[in-house]
Scaffold this active site. Structure first.
Site, PDB file in Angstrom:
ATOM      1  N   GLU A  73       0.814  -1.221   0.000  1.00  0.00           N
ATOM      2  CA  GLU A  73       0.000   0.000   0.000  1.00  0.00           C
ATOM      3  C   GLU A  73       0.852   1.278   0.000  1.00  0.00           C
ATOM      4  OE1 GLU A  73      -3.115   0.147  -0.760  1.00  0.00           O
ATOM      5  OE2 GLU A  73      -3.151   2.317  -0.440  1.00  0.00           O
ATOM      6  N   HIS A 121       3.663   1.716  -1.709  1.00  0.00           N
ATOM      7  CA  HIS A 121       3.927   1.953  -3.132  1.00  0.00           C
ATOM      8  C   HIS A 121       2.644   2.430  -3.830  1.00  0.00           C
ATOM      9  CE1 HIS A 121       6.902  -1.402  -2.229  1.00  0.00           C
ATOM     10  NE2 HIS A 121       7.710  -0.475  -2.692  1.00  0.00           N
ATOM     11  N   GLN A 148      17.014   8.773   1.758  1.00  0.00           N
ATOM     12  CA  GLN A 148      17.015   8.580   0.306  1.00  0.00           C
ATOM     13  C   GLN A 148      16.358   9.768  -0.396  1.00  0.00           C
ATOM     14  OE1 GLN A 148      16.038   4.708  -1.687  1.00  0.00           O
ATOM     15  NE2 GLN A 148      14.050   5.646  -1.956  1.00  0.00           N
TER      16      GLN A 148
HETATM   17  P1  AMP Z   1      11.228   0.304  -2.356  1.00  0.00           P
HETATM   18  O1  AMP Z   1      10.476  -0.618  -3.267  1.00  0.00           O
HETATM   19  O2  AMP Z   1      11.270  -0.164  -0.935  1.00  0.00           O
HETATM   20  O3  AMP Z   1      12.574   0.704  -2.910  1.00  0.00           O
HETATM   21  O4  AMP Z   1      10.386   1.633  -2.290  1.00  0.00           O
HETATM   22  C1  AMP Z   1      10.016   2.329  -3.453  1.00  0.00           C
HETATM   23  C2  AMP Z   1       9.437   3.666  -3.066  1.00  0.00           C
HETATM   24  O5  AMP Z   1       8.296   3.463  -2.226  1.00  0.00           O
HETATM   25  C3  AMP Z   1      10.430   4.516  -2.251  1.00  0.00           C
HETATM   26  O6  AMP Z   1      10.326   5.860  -2.650  1.00  0.00           O
HETATM   27  C4  AMP Z   1       9.957   4.305  -0.845  1.00  0.00           C
HETATM   28  O7  AMP Z   1      10.278   5.389   0.010  1.00  0.00           O
HETATM   29  C5  AMP Z   1       8.457   4.197  -1.033  1.00  0.00           C
HETATM   30  N1  AMP Z   1       7.861   3.497   0.110  1.00  0.00           N
HETATM   31  C6  AMP Z   1       8.211   2.292   0.609  1.00  0.00           C
HETATM   32  N2  AMP Z   1       7.476   2.001   1.706  1.00  0.00           N
HETATM   33  C7  AMP Z   1       6.643   3.060   1.899  1.00  0.00           C
HETATM   34  C8  AMP Z   1       5.642   3.386   2.864  1.00  0.00           C
HETATM   35  N3  AMP Z   1       5.336   2.559   3.868  1.00  0.00           N
HETATM   36  N4  AMP Z   1       5.005   4.564   2.754  1.00  0.00           N
HETATM   37  C9  AMP Z   1       5.308   5.419   1.749  1.00  0.00           C
HETATM   38  N5  AMP Z   1       6.224   5.178   0.804  1.00  0.00           N
HETATM   39  C10 AMP Z   1       6.897   4.013   0.873  1.00  0.00           C
END
Ligand code: AMP
Length: 263
Positions: free
Chosen positions: A17, A19, A135
């Site tokens: 959720e 993403h 990040q």
């Molecule tokens: P990742 O697949 O973990 O590399 O995350 C891809 C993007 O989704 C990054 O910009 C993360 O910061 C964002 N993201 C991951 N988890 C969350 C979350 N719980 N709430 C908001 N954004 C998220």
């Protein structure tokens, strides 16, 4: 594509959720919505979970279709890093603190892959989550320093009902560890309540957070830090916009979380 706005959400897949929130914002704000799924080897250190990182290509593709994504970019490692690849992006000053301290080279890998993805997709707006606060600060700086013609939007952290930040890595946790993982956000809420009551000393806040976190039997603190929200430098006293950020291992799983506070 002429005259249309392109929105882009880079991810490592195993979509949840958190993403989905980014993808929905992208879908509603841009004419064309692009999502990438790439488990980026250069941001994993030796002994980290690159091989074990959850991969869920079919489910991810179905979710993207449901959310109205126009293009799903699923490059192979060879596509992104062909033999002989040798150019890397480093964002000095922001990459070695906090998570960079225990994950040397991690942000070099992140900056490099995001730069490449931005050049490939050429979006008008790229969406990131505040959950990975360091990040997002680093990517904003890279885009500014390299004159990349893209707007970076950072959206708030999506949490489960019990406060735990959604993360693809939560899949590694067993039931007891998942319950112990609540201490991360609980400690951030504790910090916020201390600040609301007038506490301005980072050391006092970190001490109280540490005490709470260590009540979880499998929790091992990597760091707890109170830093300036823009420079990520430790502050001697809370003022302006600060980030309270932490990384905690629960069992073998390294979890991160943070909140921003404005004094
Ligand atoms: P990742 O697949 O973990 O590399 O995350 C891809 C993007 O989704 C990054 O910009 C993360 O910061 C964002 N993201 C991951 N988890 C969350 C979350 N719980 N709430 C908001 N954004 C998220």
């Amino acid at each position: 594509m002429k005259g249309k706005t392109i929105g882009f959400v880079p991810t490592m897949g195993a979509l949840h959720e958190g993403h989905a929130r980014l993808i929905r914002a992208c879908r509603s704000e841009c004419d064309i919505a692009v999502v990438s799924i790439f488990v980026n080897p250069t941001q994993f250190g030796p002994g980290e979970d690159y091989a074990a990182y959850p991969r869920a290509r079919k489910n991810d593709a179905a979710l993207c279709a449901k959310l109205g994504v126009d293009f799903l970019f699923f490059p192979s490692v060879r596509d992104m890093y062909p033999p002989g690849f040798s150019t890397y992006v480093t964002v000095e000053g922001l990459q070695d603190c906090l998570c960079g301290e225990s994950r040397p080279g991690h942000f070099r890998g992140v900056a490099t892959v995001v730069a490449k993805l931005l050049y490939i997709v050429m979006p008008d707006i790229a969406y990131f989550g505040r959950k990975d606060a360091q990040q997002s600060v680093l990517i904003k700086k890279m885009v500014q320093d390299l004159n990349m013609p893209v707007t970076i939007k950072v959206l708030s952290t999506v949490r489960a009902a019990d406060g735990v930040a959604l993360s693809s890595r939560n899949a590694y946790l067993n039931e007891s560890q998942r319950s112990q993982a609540r201490v991360l956000y609980a400690s951030l809420r504790l910090a916020k309540s201390m600040i609301d009551r007038g506490e301005r000393r980072p050391a006092a806040i970190v001490k109280a957070m540490r005490k709470l976190i260590l009540l979880a039997p499998e929790a091992r603190i990597d760091y707890i830090a109170v830093v300036d929200a823009l420079t990520l430098e430790q502050v001697a006293r809370l003022r302006g916009k600060c980030l309270i950020a932490l990384a905690v291992r629960v069992g073998g799983t390294r979890l991160i979380d943070n909140i921003e506070v404005k004094i």
